[in-house]
Each structure stands twice: as structure tokens, then as C-alpha cells.
Design an enzyme around this catalytic site. Structure first.
Site, PDB file in Angstrom:
ATOM      1  N   ASP A   2     -13.818   6.936   6.779  1.00  0.00           N
ATOM      2  CA  ASP A   2     -14.046   7.412   8.148  1.00  0.00           C
ATOM      3  C   ASP A   2     -14.920   8.653   8.104  1.00  0.00           C
ATOM      4  O   ASP A   2     -14.751   9.511   7.233  1.00  0.00           O
ATOM      5  CB  ASP A   2     -12.704   7.743   8.825  1.00  0.00           C
ATOM      6  CG  ASP A   2     -11.970   6.485   9.248  1.00  0.00           C
ATOM      7  OD1 ASP A   2     -12.646   5.521   9.674  1.00  0.00           O
ATOM      8  OD2 ASP A   2     -10.737   6.449   9.138  1.00  0.00           O
ATOM      9  N   GLU A   8       0.864  -1.187   0.000  1.00  0.00           N
ATOM     10  CA  GLU A   8       0.000   0.000   0.000  1.00  0.00           C
ATOM     11  C   GLU A   8       0.897   1.233   0.000  1.00  0.00           C
ATOM     12  O   GLU A   8       1.889   1.271   0.729  1.00  0.00           O
ATOM     13  CB  GLU A   8      -0.883   0.020   1.261  1.00  0.00           C
ATOM     14  CG  GLU A   8      -1.726   1.296   1.363  1.00  0.00           C
ATOM     15  CD  GLU A   8      -2.469   1.391   2.692  1.00  0.00           C
ATOM     16  OE1 GLU A   8      -3.437   0.660   2.889  1.00  0.00           O
ATOM     17  OE2 GLU A   8      -2.046   2.223   3.535  1.00  0.00           O
TER      18      GLU A   8
HETATM   19  P1  FAD Z   1     -18.431  -0.236   6.307  1.00  0.00           P
HETATM   20  O1  FAD Z   1     -18.188  -1.600   5.809  1.00  0.00           O
HETATM   21  O2  FAD Z   1     -19.584   0.518   5.730  1.00  0.00           O
HETATM   22  O3  FAD Z   1     -18.561  -0.336   7.904  1.00  0.00           O
HETATM   23  C1  FAD Z   1     -18.561   0.819   8.731  1.00  0.00           C
HETATM   24  C2  FAD Z   1     -19.309   0.520  10.023  1.00  0.00           C
HETATM   25  O4  FAD Z   1     -20.709   0.433   9.753  1.00  0.00           O
HETATM   26  C3  FAD Z   1     -18.931  -0.811  10.678  1.00  0.00           C
HETATM   27  O5  FAD Z   1     -19.002  -0.663  12.076  1.00  0.00           O
HETATM   28  C4  FAD Z   1     -20.000  -1.789  10.184  1.00  0.00           C
HETATM   29  O6  FAD Z   1     -20.226  -2.866  11.072  1.00  0.00           O
HETATM   30  C5  FAD Z   1     -21.211  -0.869  10.095  1.00  0.00           C
HETATM   31  N1  FAD Z   1     -22.096  -1.253   8.971  1.00  0.00           N
HETATM   32  C6  FAD Z   1     -21.725  -1.659   7.732  1.00  0.00           C
HETATM   33  N2  FAD Z   1     -22.805  -1.911   6.978  1.00  0.00           N
HETATM   34  C7  FAD Z   1     -23.896  -1.665   7.747  1.00  0.00           C
HETATM   35  C8  FAD Z   1     -25.297  -1.750   7.521  1.00  0.00           C
HETATM   36  N3  FAD Z   1     -25.792  -2.138   6.332  1.00  0.00           N
HETATM   37  N4  FAD Z   1     -26.126  -1.399   8.557  1.00  0.00           N
HETATM   38  C9  FAD Z   1     -25.636  -1.002   9.753  1.00  0.00           C
HETATM   39  N5  FAD Z   1     -24.306  -0.916  10.013  1.00  0.00           N
HETATM   40  C10 FAD Z   1     -23.449  -1.245   9.022  1.00  0.00           C
HETATM   41  N6  FAD Z   1     -10.160   5.225   4.699  1.00  0.00           N
HETATM   42  C11 FAD Z   1      -9.947   6.265   3.831  1.00  0.00           C
HETATM   43  O7  FAD Z   1     -10.516   7.345   4.028  1.00  0.00           O
HETATM   44  N7  FAD Z   1      -9.118   6.141   2.760  1.00  0.00           N
HETATM   45  C12 FAD Z   1      -8.470   4.985   2.478  1.00  0.00           C
HETATM   46  O8  FAD Z   1      -7.742   4.882   1.508  1.00  0.00           O
HETATM   47  C13 FAD Z   1      -8.657   3.862   3.363  1.00  0.00           C
HETATM   48  N8  FAD Z   1      -8.052   2.674   3.135  1.00  0.00           N
HETATM   49  C14 FAD Z   1      -8.314   1.586   3.935  1.00  0.00           C
HETATM   50  C15 FAD Z   1      -7.732   0.354   3.622  1.00  0.00           C
HETATM   51  C16 FAD Z   1      -8.034  -0.776   4.390  1.00  0.00           C
HETATM   52  C17 FAD Z   1      -7.390  -2.103   4.039  1.00  0.00           C
HETATM   53  C18 FAD Z   1      -8.917  -0.666   5.496  1.00  0.00           C
HETATM   54  C19 FAD Z   1      -9.244  -1.880   6.330  1.00  0.00           C
HETATM   55  C20 FAD Z   1      -9.480   0.569   5.827  1.00  0.00           C
HETATM   56  C21 FAD Z   1      -9.194   1.710   5.049  1.00  0.00           C
HETATM   57  N9  FAD Z   1      -9.750   2.964   5.319  1.00  0.00           N
HETATM   58  C22 FAD Z   1      -9.528   4.037   4.473  1.00  0.00           C
HETATM   59  C23 FAD Z   1     -10.534   3.154   6.538  1.00  0.00           C
HETATM   60  C24 FAD Z   1     -12.037   2.929   6.349  1.00  0.00           C
HETATM   61  O9  FAD Z   1     -12.547   3.900   5.491  1.00  0.00           O
HETATM   62  C25 FAD Z   1     -12.666   3.023   7.753  1.00  0.00           C
HETATM   63  O10 FAD Z   1     -12.371   1.895   8.504  1.00  0.00           O
HETATM   64  C26 FAD Z   1     -14.137   3.361   7.809  1.00  0.00           C
HETATM   65  O11 FAD Z   1     -14.446   3.775   9.147  1.00  0.00           O
HETATM   66  C27 FAD Z   1     -15.079   2.216   7.486  1.00  0.00           C
HETATM   67  O12 FAD Z   1     -15.027   1.886   6.176  1.00  0.00           O
HETATM   68  P2  FAD Z   1     -15.655   0.477   5.706  1.00  0.00           P
HETATM   69  O13 FAD Z   1     -15.558   0.427   4.248  1.00  0.00           O
HETATM   70  O14 FAD Z   1     -15.057  -0.629   6.499  1.00  0.00           O
HETATM   71  O15 FAD Z   1     -17.172   0.724   6.161  1.00  0.00           O
END
Ligand code: FAD
Length: 293
Positions: free
Chosen positions: A108, A16
Site C-alpha cells: 500500500d 497467515e
Molecule cells: P499491484 O499488483 O502492483 O497492483 C496495484 C494497483 O496497480 C492495482 O490497482 C493494479 O490494477 C494496478 N497495476 C498493477 N500493475 C500495473 C501496471 N503495470 N500498470 C498500471 N497499473 C498497474 N501489504 C503489505 O504492506 N504487507 C503485507 O504483508 C501484505 N499482504 C497482503 C496479502 C494478500 C493476500 C493481499 C491480497 C494483499 C496484501 N497486502 C499487503 C496489501 C497489498 O500490498 C495492497 O493491496 C497494495 O495496495 C497492492 O499490492 P499489489 O501487490 O496487489 O499491487
């Protein structure tokens, strides 16, 4: 070959990187990429600024990786502050650049917001949208072995991960997790919940005390006893800390490989020398990832 298919065949190695700030030169990162290419990585992913900040630089980097012909670029992408129309435009822009691999994230929630301030609330909606509109994308999703910091329970978080798979997520890229035993317990749980896709484990090099603590707190991830001993013993001596941290990272890599991961993803922090040292110590060589195959 699509990364989702490659992951079913063998263990992959990937990195990354993050784009430099708009006012900083690109050359140091381009130099880092040249060094990383020597490991013949299966892909290099590039982060996406929260709320689309610095998105221009993300596309510049992904395009650069694409043009190098050395590996597959994967763009991270979030739905913060974005309408469906804007997201669609960005997806088309990536495809026009030949970038058809994406890590689809919610992102986030920025301070002061009470949601994404966009048309999608969760990553699963973005994944479904991508798959419906542009099925040619190979779509990765995030997974959090210690559960997402906002999620009240593991069960709920795993249910939401399953929804992402059902919406078209093809493999998982994990959040920082120093505790490999916890990772193994999580894998057992998600497999029981019907999540069958391959898993790429993210490994964060342990290089400075402050960064280790900051990132653990930010992501709600634990600091296992052996890592806290390194912090206690070498925390006030950056050089010794880095040396012990690299040895710790090598052990993590081997533990993860033994745990049966499908891909090893090193968060390079844009620091090629440290990554080269760690991979060298782990016997992962420039000559084609011998130990991984
Ligand atoms: P989601 O999968 O939508 O989950 C977020 C929260 O909502 C979780 O607690 C989940 O349990 C809950 N949730 C999910 N779906 C539902 C639903 N249908 N109903 C109710 N609750 C639900 N951030 C950046 O800004 N830029 C980046 O480049 C970046 N790269 C990353 C790379 C990796 C490998 C990882 C693991 C994270 C990265 N992040 C990045 C951070 C990420 O954006 C955060 O962790 C963010 O808070 C959640 O994103 P997510 O896609 O996991 O969200």
C-alpha cells in the site's frame, strides 16, 4: 514440494500470521504457531510491514517457522521504499535462511507518498526481478476478487493480474472477499483472460464488528446482506457477535471450498483459539485436514 505444485494436486490449508511490534514479546505468536501446527498446515505466511517497517520481525518469524520443521514459511514482501539493491539483499537473506517461498506485492502506498518511493512501481516488476535473479523462489501474487481499490475498472485490474502471471507469478492469493458469488464471477473472468494459475482464497474470520467494517472499508470490499444482518442484530453485543461471526465464517469456508478453490488460507489474526473453534465447527480437524482431502 513447491506450494505451486502442491496446489495442482489437492486443496491446501494454510494460515497467515503477522509479526508483533518490535517492543512486544514474541512468545504469544510462537504459542499461536504451535497451535496452528496441529492442523498440519501446508504453509504459513507472514506479513511484511508497509515500507519494510518491522521487516526484522518478519524474518525472525519466517526463520522460526522454517526451524520448526512443521511447515513451509511464505514471506510477504513489498517494494515500498526499496531500491533494487536493497530488494536483492533481502531476497538473498531469505534464501540464506532457507526461505524460498514469497508473496510478491507492491504494498500500500503510505500517506503522503505519490508512489512507492522505490525502484519498482508495480508488483509485476518485483515478480520479474525475483524470477530473473532468483528463479528458485516460488512466487505468489495478490488477486482482488472485488478489484483493487485503486483500479478504475475490473478489466484493467485483470489485465494487470495477467501481467503478473506472465512475469512469473505462480499462483494467486486473494484479498478479503466476503461475497463468494462475486469471487466466482471474478474467477470466470480471469480464466477467460488467460489466467490459469491456482488460486488460494483468503478467509478473514468474522470476530468483531469494528474489525469487519474497518477491513472492508480499507480494502474496498463489500459487506453482503447476511453479514450486515449480523452486524445489525449483534453489533452491540460482542459475545453474540463473535458466535454468529464464527458461524458465518464456517459457511464462508464451505462456500469457498464448493467454489473450487485450490487452497484455503485463514487470516489467523494471531488468534489461535478462534481459528481452532472455526476449523472445528467446519469439521477441519487436527488429524490431518480430513475434510479437505
Ligand atoms: P499491484 O499488483 O502492483 O497492483 C496495484 C494497483 O496497480 C492495482 O490497482 C493494479 O490494477 C494496478 N497495476 C498493477 N500493475 C500495473 C501496471 N503495470 N500498470 C498500471 N497499473 C498497474 N501489504 C503489505 O504492506 N504487507 C503485507 O504483508 C501484505 N499482504 C497482503 C496479502 C494478500 C493476500 C493481499 C491480497 C494483499 C496484501 N497486502 C499487503 C496489501 C497489498 O500490498 C495492497 O493491496 C497494495 O495496495 C497492492 O499490492 P499489489 O501487490 O496487489 O499491487
Amino acid at each position: 514440494m513447491r506450494i505451486s505444485e502442491l496446489l495442482k494436486e489437492r486443496l491446501t490449508l494454510s494460515f497467515e500470521v503477522f509479526p508483533p511490534k518490535e517492543d512486544k514479546p514474541l512468545e504469544p505468536l510462537l504459542n499461536t504457531l504451535e497451535h496452528l501446527y496441529q492442523f498440519s498446515p501446508d504453509f504459513i505466511s507472514c506479513t511484511y510491514g508497509a515500507g519494510g517497517s518491522n521487516a526484522g520481525r518478519n524474518t525472525e518469524i519466517c526463520e522460526n517457522i522454517k526451524h520448526s520443521g512443521k511447515t513451509t514459511p511464505i514471506t510477504h514482501f513489498t517494494c515500498i521504499n526499496s531500491s533494487k539493491k536493497e530488494i536483492n539483499e533481502m531476497l538473498n537473506a531469505y534464501l540464506d535462511m532457507g526461505i524460498d517461498h514469497i508473496l510478491a506485492l507492491r504494498g500500500d502506498i503510505p500517506k503522503g507518498y505519490d508512489g512507492t518511493n522505490g525502484e519498482f512501481t508495480y508488483a509485476n516488476e518485483l515478480i520479474r526481478f525475483i524470477k530473473e535473479r532468483h528463479p528458485q523462489f516460488c512466487v505468489a501474487m495478490s488477486g482482488v476478487p472485488e478489484k483493487h481499490i485503486e483500479s478504475p475498472t475490473f478489466e484493467e485490474d485483470i489485465t494487470h493480474l495477467r501481467i503478473k502471471q506472465d512475469c512469473g507469478g505462480e499462483y494467486i492469493m486473494t484479498q478479503l472477499c466476503h461475497d463468494v458469488e462475486q469471487y466466482e464471477r471474478w474467477v470466470e473472468k480471469i480464466r477467460k483472460a488467460g489466467i490459469y494459475v491456482p488460486i488460494v482464497a483468503g478467509v478473514m474470520p468474522v470476530l468483531t464488528k469494528d474489525a469487519v467494517i474497518r477491513m472492508a472499508v480499507m480494502n474496498g470490499c463489500s459487506i453482503p446482506r447476511d453479514l450486515s444482518e449480523i452486524i445489525g442484530r449483534y453489533g452491540e453485543n460482542p459475545e453474540d457477535f463473535k458466535k454468529a461471526g464464527k458461524e458465518y465464517t464456517v459457511k464462508q469456508i464451505h462456500k469457498y471450498i464448493n467454489a473450487g478453490i485450490n487452497g484455503l488460507h485463514i487470516y489467523s489474526l494471531n488468534k489461535h483459539q478462534d481459528v481452532e473453534d472455526i476449523l472445528g465447527m467446519a469439521s477441519i480437524t487436527h488429524e490431518g485436514k480430513k475434510e479437505l482431502k
